[in-house]
Design a protein around this motif. Structure first.
Motif, PDB file in Angstrom:
ATOM      1  N   ASP A 176       0.873  -1.179   0.000  1.00 58.01           N
ATOM      2  CA  ASP A 176       0.000   0.000   0.000  1.00 58.01           C
ATOM      3  C   ASP A 176       0.908   1.226   0.000  1.00 58.01           C
ATOM      4  OD1 ASP A 176      -1.709   2.062   0.334  1.00 58.01           O
ATOM      5  OD2 ASP A 176      -2.759   1.233   2.067  1.00 58.01           O
ATOM      6  N   LEU A 177       0.928   1.902  -1.124  1.00 58.89           N
ATOM      7  CA  LEU A 177       1.839   3.050  -1.272  1.00 58.89           C
ATOM      8  C   LEU A 177       1.404   4.247  -0.426  1.00 58.89           C
ATOM      9  CD1 LEU A 177       2.280   2.626  -5.091  1.00 58.89           C
ATOM     10  CD2 LEU A 177       4.196   2.622  -3.471  1.00 58.89           C
ATOM     11  N   ALA A 178       0.210   4.166   0.158  1.00 59.18           N
ATOM     12  CA  ALA A 178      -0.248   5.253   1.026  1.00 59.18           C
ATOM     13  C   ALA A 178       0.270   5.091   2.453  1.00 59.18           C
ATOM     14  CB  ALA A 178      -1.770   5.330   1.022  1.00 59.18           C
ATOM     15  N   SER A 179       1.204   4.170   2.647  1.00 55.54           N
ATOM     16  CA  SER A 179       1.819   3.979   3.966  1.00 55.54           C
ATOM     17  C   SER A 179       3.285   3.605   3.773  1.00 55.54           C
ATOM     18  CB  SER A 179       1.083   2.863   4.711  1.00 55.54           C
ATOM     19  OG  SER A 179       1.941   2.253   5.654  1.00 55.54           O
ATOM     20  N   LEU A 180       4.180   4.402   4.334  1.00 58.90           N
ATOM     21  CA  LEU A 180       5.611   4.109   4.163  1.00 58.90           C
ATOM     22  C   LEU A 180       6.003   2.839   4.908  1.00 58.90           C
ATOM     23  CD1 LEU A 180       7.144   7.713   4.341  1.00 58.90           C
ATOM     24  CD2 LEU A 180       6.436   6.414   2.322  1.00 58.90           C
ATOM     25  N   ASP A 181       5.278   2.545   6.003  1.00 62.78           N
ATOM     26  CA  ASP A 181       5.533   1.269   6.701  1.00 62.78           C
ATOM     27  C   ASP A 181       5.235   0.096   5.779  1.00 62.78           C
ATOM     28  OD1 ASP A 181       6.395   2.255   9.051  1.00 62.78           O
ATOM     29  OD2 ASP A 181       4.454   2.140  10.073  1.00 62.78           O
ATOM     30  N   SER A 182       4.143   0.223   5.023  1.00 63.09           N
ATOM     31  CA  SER A 182       3.784  -0.841   4.093  1.00 63.09           C
ATOM     32  C   SER A 182       4.847  -0.973   2.998  1.00 63.09           C
ATOM     33  CB  SER A 182       2.407  -0.573   3.489  1.00 63.09           C
ATOM     34  OG  SER A 182       2.130  -1.498   2.474  1.00 63.09           O
ATOM     35  N   ALA A 230     -12.450  15.672  -5.876  1.00 63.03           N
ATOM     36  CA  ALA A 230     -12.357  15.844  -4.420  1.00 63.03           C
ATOM     37  C   ALA A 230     -12.331  17.331  -4.063  1.00 63.03           C
ATOM     38  CB  ALA A 230     -11.097  15.155  -3.896  1.00 63.03           C
ATOM     39  N   SER A 231     -13.157  17.720  -3.116  1.00 64.50           N
ATOM     40  CA  SER A 231     -13.133  19.130  -2.724  1.00 64.50           C
ATOM     41  C   SER A 231     -12.170  19.353  -1.562  1.00 64.50           C
ATOM     42  CB  SER A 231     -14.539  19.599  -2.347  1.00 64.50           C
ATOM     43  OG  SER A 231     -15.052  18.748  -1.351  1.00 64.50           O
ATOM     44  N   GLN A 232     -11.877  18.261  -0.850  1.00 62.91           N
ATOM     45  CA  GLN A 232     -10.927  18.330   0.263  1.00 62.91           C
ATOM     46  C   GLN A 232      -9.812  17.325   0.017  1.00 62.91           C
ATOM     47  OE1 GLN A 232     -11.068  20.285   2.978  1.00 62.91           O
ATOM     48  NE2 GLN A 232     -12.927  21.256   2.180  1.00 62.91           N
ATOM     49  N   PRO A 233      -8.612  17.639   0.471  1.00 59.91           N
ATOM     50  CA  PRO A 233      -7.553  16.639   0.339  1.00 59.91           C
ATOM     51  C   PRO A 233      -7.784  15.444   1.263  1.00 59.91           C
ATOM     52  CG  PRO A 233      -6.748  18.593   1.513  1.00 59.91           C
ATOM     53  CD  PRO A 233      -8.139  18.900   1.062  1.00 59.91           C
ATOM     54  N   SER A 234      -7.313  14.276   0.862  1.00 58.98           N
ATOM     55  CA  SER A 234      -7.222  13.151   1.794  1.00 58.98           C
ATOM     56  C   SER A 234      -5.741  12.866   1.973  1.00 58.98           C
ATOM     57  CB  SER A 234      -7.980  11.929   1.275  1.00 58.98           C
ATOM     58  OG  SER A 234      -7.561  11.619  -0.030  1.00 58.98           O
ATOM     59  N   TYR A 235      -5.416  12.048   2.983  1.00 62.69           N
ATOM     60  CA  TYR A 235      -4.009  11.940   3.372  1.00 62.69           C
ATOM     61  C   TYR A 235      -3.535  10.503   3.520  1.00 62.69           C
ATOM     62  CZ  TYR A 235      -4.522  16.901   4.184  1.00 62.69           C
ATOM     63  OH  TYR A 235      -4.761  18.226   3.998  1.00 62.69           O
ATOM     64  N   THR A 236      -2.259  10.305   3.311  1.00 59.54           N
ATOM     65  CA  THR A 236      -1.644   8.990   3.519  1.00 59.54           C
ATOM     66  C   THR A 236      -1.427   8.789   5.028  1.00 59.54           C
ATOM     67  OG1 THR A 236       0.613   9.827   3.490  1.00 59.54           O
ATOM     68  CG2 THR A 236      -0.350   9.262   1.345  1.00 59.54           C
ATOM     69  N   GLY A 280       5.497   7.492  -2.112  1.00 58.93           N
ATOM     70  CA  GLY A 280       5.542   6.049  -1.871  1.00 58.93           C
ATOM     71  C   GLY A 280       6.478   5.364  -2.862  1.00 58.93           C
ATOM     72  N   HIS A 281       6.341   5.744  -4.124  1.00 56.39           N
ATOM     73  CA  HIS A 281       7.212   5.168  -5.168  1.00 56.39           C
ATOM     74  C   HIS A 281       8.662   5.597  -4.997  1.00 56.39           C
ATOM     75  CE1 HIS A 281       3.729   4.208  -8.097  1.00 56.39           C
ATOM     76  NE2 HIS A 281       4.284   3.080  -7.713  1.00 56.39           N
ATOM     77  N   PHE A 282       8.855   6.824  -4.523  1.00 57.94           N
ATOM     78  CA  PHE A 282      10.227   7.315  -4.360  1.00 57.94           C
ATOM     79  C   PHE A 282      10.966   6.453  -3.335  1.00 57.94           C
ATOM     80  CE2 PHE A 282      13.272  10.216  -2.209  1.00 57.94           C
ATOM     81  CZ  PHE A 282      14.151  10.377  -3.260  1.00 57.94           C
ATOM     82  N   LEU A 283      10.310   6.208  -2.179  1.00 59.56           N
ATOM     83  CA  LEU A 283      10.948   5.364  -1.159  1.00 59.56           C
ATOM     84  C   LEU A 283      11.192   3.961  -1.718  1.00 59.56           C
ATOM     85  CD1 LEU A 283      11.950   4.835   1.722  1.00 59.56           C
ATOM     86  CD2 LEU A 283       9.592   4.284   2.371  1.00 59.56           C
ATOM     87  N   LYS A 327      13.886  13.732   2.632  1.00 57.45           N
ATOM     88  CA  LYS A 327      13.568  14.106   4.023  1.00 57.45           C
ATOM     89  C   LYS A 327      12.202  13.568   4.418  1.00 57.45           C
ATOM     90  CE  LYS A 327      16.192  18.288   4.702  1.00 57.45           C
ATOM     91  NZ  LYS A 327      16.143  19.552   4.009  1.00 57.45           N
ATOM     92  N   LEU A 328      11.209  13.750   3.546  1.00 50.83           N
ATOM     93  CA  LEU A 328       9.839  13.357   3.897  1.00 50.83           C
ATOM     94  C   LEU A 328       9.692  11.853   4.100  1.00 50.83           C
ATOM     95  CD1 LEU A 328       7.714  15.700   1.580  1.00 50.83           C
ATOM     96  CD2 LEU A 328       8.206  15.959   4.006  1.00 50.83           C
ATOM     97  N   VAL A 329      10.436  11.046   3.344  1.00 48.17           N
ATOM     98  CA  VAL A 329      10.283   9.587   3.496  1.00 48.17           C
ATOM     99  C   VAL A 329      11.317   8.991   4.459  1.00 48.17           C
ATOM    100  CG1 VAL A 329       9.256   9.374   1.187  1.00 48.17           C
ATOM    101  CG2 VAL A 329      11.719   8.937   1.486  1.00 48.17           C
TER     102      VAL A 329
END
Ligand code: NDP
Length: 315
Positions: A60-66, A95-101, A115-118, A310-312
């Motif tokens: 699941d690319l929406a989670s760096l742990d995954s 989408a009118s609002q962002p959703s988040y990983t 996710g792909h970068f990591l 830095k972010l990942v």
């Protein structure tokens, strides 16, 4: 031996068609890296992929742990890694609002880019170790992030600006959910993520091609107007988009044909050049396409790379 290729998002659309095209050759073991195990299994079955030619692994690319868990699982399988295809993506145009990983990054850039970068940064070591004659890292790009094309000029246009939102972690809390620091716009977030994909492919090329001999490539497979990518779009759009692409822009390509194109970039001996953004002309011949100014900005690529590290948690 068979080549081993990891394809993210192989449970539908382009990823599935690519897995199918490669499975049919009998020369590849396809690791389908998917967030929904059952869906992937059903998809592989209904595509008629021979069981011995694929393995499904959870990602699941929406989670760096995954992402880290996937890497550990893959390594413990003992298989070498010969080609990595970063294909999965989300697109949230309405989408009118962002959703988040899980880490709180805006979803489109979080999944499609971070996710792909990591994943790609970590698996580079595995690619380096492989003894396969033609090792490749492929990141699926898009025309929509390329403002030097007609399709790339449909508003909202991709624009990473001065990267202030990315620097702030895309959290929407302490700053903006958008890379350029602007108001949230789901369609633009997708296009921005695709610019990041194309910038990363080139940055990988500059940093690692000479030393490793790995081919780094991106591609625009054509407009595959029938895939699930448009699942969140309004119904009228979903009805009219495929015929519009078929008869008006003539950029339409079927999922099977697009899959064969990406499979070519994975395995064709004539497509080994690194740093290239591949496209196909009307006769389905591949050619090296030009990227927009922003998508080929080396300075920006370097800064996106460093901020993303830095972010990942790589820097
Ligand atoms: P699809 O929506 O059919 O496929 C996207 C895939 O990504 C699905 O398998 C989906 O999984 C997976 N995915 C989404 N989120 C995650 C996640 N968090 N973790 C793991 N996997 C995830 O779209 P396409 O096949 O059209 O898109 C594939 C690629 O092609 C994308 O990179 C897209 O940008 C690119 N592209 C598409 C074009 C088009 O016209 N369709 C044109 C140009 C480029 P699930 O099945 O579970 O939903």
């Amino acid at each position: 031996r068979k080549g081993v290729v990891v394809v993210t998002g192989a449970s539908s659309g382009l990823g599935l068609a690519t897995a199918k095209a490669l499975a049919e050759t009998g020369k590849w073991q396809i690791i389908m890296a998917c967030r929904d195990f059952l869906k992937a299994e059903k998809a592989a079955k209904s595509a008629g992929m021979p069981k011995e030619n694929y393995t499904i692994m959870h990602l699941d690319l929406a989670s760096l742990d995954s992402v880290r868990q996937f890497i550990a699982n893959f390594r413990s399988s003992g298989m070498p890694l010969d080609v990595l295809v970063c294909n999965a993506a989300v697109y949230q145009p309405t989408a009118s609002q962002p959703s988040y990983t899980a880490e709180g990054f805006e979803m489109s850039v979080g999944v499609n880019h971070l996710g792909h970068f990591l994943l790609a940064r970590e698996l580079l070591d595995d690619l380096k170790k492989s003894d396969y004659p033609s090792k490749r890292l492929i990141i699926v790009g898009s025309i929509t992030g390329n403002t030097n094309t007609l399709a790339g000029n449909v508003p909202p246009k991709a624009n990473l600006g001065d990267l202030r939102g990315l620097a702030g972690g895309l959290s929407g809390m302490n700053g903006s959910a958008m890379i350029d620091g602007g108001e949230f716009d789901g369609a633009k977030a997708y296009k921005d993520s695709k610019v990041c994909n194309m910038l990363m492919m080139q940055e990988f090329h500059r940093r690692f091609h000479e030393e490793t001999g790995i081919t780094f490539a991106s591609l625009y497979p054509g407009c595959i107007a029938t895939t699930g990518l448009f699942r969140e779009h309004i119904p009228l759009f979903r009805l009219l988009f495929p015929p519009f692409q078929k008869y008006i822009t003539k950029g339409f390509v079927s999922e099977d044909d697009a899959g064969r194109r990406l499979a070519q970039v994975v395995s064709d001996p004539s497509l080994t050049k690194s740093g290239v953004y591949w496209s196909w002309n009307k006769n389905s011949a591949s050619f090296e396409n030009q990227l927009s100014q922003e998508a080929s900005d080396a300075e920006k690529a370097k800064r996106v790379w460093e901020l993303s590290e830095k972010l990942v948690g790589l820097a």
